[in-house]
Design a protein around this motif. Sequence first.
Motif, short mmCIF file in Angstrom:
data_model
loop_
_atom_site.label_atom_id
_atom_site.label_comp_id
_atom_site.label_asym_id
_atom_site.label_seq_id
_atom_site.Cartn_x
_atom_site.Cartn_y
_atom_site.Cartn_z
N LYS A 95 0.86 -1.18 0.00
CA LYS A 95 0.00 0.00 0.00
C LYS A 95 0.90 1.23 0.00
N VAL A 96 0.75 2.04 -1.03
CA VAL A 96 1.64 3.18 -1.21
C VAL A 96 0.85 4.48 -1.14
N ALA A 97 1.24 5.38 -0.22
CA ALA A 97 0.61 6.69 -0.17
C ALA A 97 1.52 7.66 -0.91
N LYS A 121 -3.84 8.13 -3.15
CA LYS A 121 -3.39 9.48 -3.47
C LYS A 121 -3.66 10.42 -2.31
N LEU A 122 -2.61 11.10 -1.83
CA LEU A 122 -2.75 12.14 -0.84
C LEU A 122 -2.26 13.44 -1.45
N ASN A 123 -2.69 14.56 -0.90
CA ASN A 123 -2.29 15.81 -1.50
C ASN A 123 -1.23 16.58 -0.73
N GLY A 124 -0.85 16.07 0.46
CA GLY A 124 0.19 16.74 1.23
C GLY A 124 0.47 15.95 2.47
N SER A 125 1.60 16.30 3.14
CA SER A 125 2.00 15.60 4.38
C SER A 125 1.89 14.10 4.20
#
Lengths: 372, 208
Positions: free
Chosen positions: B114-116, B138-142
């Motif tokens: 699992k890759v963020a 998909k994350l958008n920050g931190s």
Amino acid sequence: MKENMLPVGVKDYCQQEMEKKEYIQNTMKNLFRKNGYQLIETPTFEYFDMMQDKSTQLYNLINRQGEILALRSDMTKSIARVVSTIAKDIPYPQRYSYIANSFRYPKEYLGMLHEFTQAGIEMIGKDTISSDVEVISLAIKSFISIGITDFTVHLSSMELFDIMLDSVNITTKEKIYESINKKDIVSLKKQLKNTDYLETVRLLTEAIGDYKLLEEIKAKISDEREIVVLNRLEAIYNELKKEGLEKYILFDFSLLSYGKYYTGIYFQVFTSNIGNAICEGGRYNNLLAKFGNKKPAVGFGVNINDLMKKNILIPKEKKILTKYPNQEGLIHLYDNETFQELSNYGLFYNIDEIQFENKKYVLKEGKYVVCK
Amino acid sequence: MQITFALAKGRLAKKTLKLLEKIGITPVGINTDSRKLIFFSEDMKYRFFLSKPVDVPTYVDYGIADIGIVGKDTILEEDRDLYECLDLDFAKCKIVVAGYPDKKNFLDSGSIIKVATKYPNIAKNYFLKQKRAVEIVKLNGSVELGPLIGLADVIVDIVESGKTLKENGLVILEEIQDLSARVIVNKASIKVKYKQINKILSDLEELL
């Protein structure tokens, strides 16, 4: 409602847009025919294995026999198949032209059409300078025929690069062509660093120019085979000069198309306000061998949908209107024969009404035509 | 023919403008802190506009801008059809796979990883090449939060000094690619305006 929607990647052409498209297609079709290239039609779908290539994602379908088919992604392969089967024993060179829709998935979200129209030619069976010249000359004339003159033909040769990378091992060569295909010049330079041919390849990948460029490159190259290729390009240029077409030619060795089937001259045509090549063509001497009929071939395809973005003047037949001068109210007295003639030049809404040059004319009492 | 530059708002634009000034290309009135977006050089030969970094490749692909200067991470992630012509050698960093040190063996175990990440395309392509199964979040920050709170096994993210990773107990597990600011060019402009563009590219290269 899904009935009212179109799937992604396709569009309708009608009314004035269709008039423009038809004009472009017919003009090119007639030009090709006048030059001895006979029209050919091939099926819209073929076997998947036959169409498959590294650089294209095809529209697949499975028929009820369970065979995997694909909508054609270009006409060149289909024509190669015909020439290797039913037309195999007709005398060479064989000359074919086509106007046809092809299909492929472009990269996602890029707004490109999946179904596109190409007009093109193939000349099969000759590997000479004169045949290369004939094809390039016809490509140039096809744009001139629809009134486009602000274009450049970027000419190069697949052979040059192949020869230069002759001594490079296959995996490195694959990576080099991959960089070229991805247009990643930064990676390319890194891969060729510390090799003998970095300078020459650099020279080539940054080299776009006119006739003088050929001389510059010849001066820096020592391999005999490469000089032969450059001389052939020079000879082609000089022949085109005799027709007065040399002003459209630029030598562009930064061009390369990996994964496609070109083996000799390769050219792309660019014009000022369109972001991709409006025409692509070249020599592909190894393709027909794959169909069991080893013959050299050369040709090109013009991207009609892209051309639609250009400002193209469709010459309208003016002779009917000049015969009948425009007057307020009553236009003229028409008999049936004249009415038929007029209907050939305009659009009918219904049998009592004609549209011509953005004005509507109404048949009044079967005799008079009044401007609405 | 006028040449249009697309500049990535922020540090990239600042450094780019310094370089362009050195080769004689200067927009009038440009102040990267103001809200104004379009500028011209005095002789009108050049036009500039500032945009969000992720949009620079889009503008170049469509030919709105002939030339763009933006990071290699953006170029890889947006994956547009354009020429990458020059490595400007600044804004250097790396994109890596990072996580807790004990995840190193997990990566090779064959289980789904699992890759963020902020870069789903880069992550997907990297693991695909190695035929490793992944689930991309998909994350958008931190993005470092991912493994910290148990959302992901590892992250794919940009590393400069490595300070952020270290402070959170994460380490670089695998290096994907070196990054830096690059010059990208529209594929028709590079043919149609080749004289001017080649001059700009070779002038910039001299500076390096």
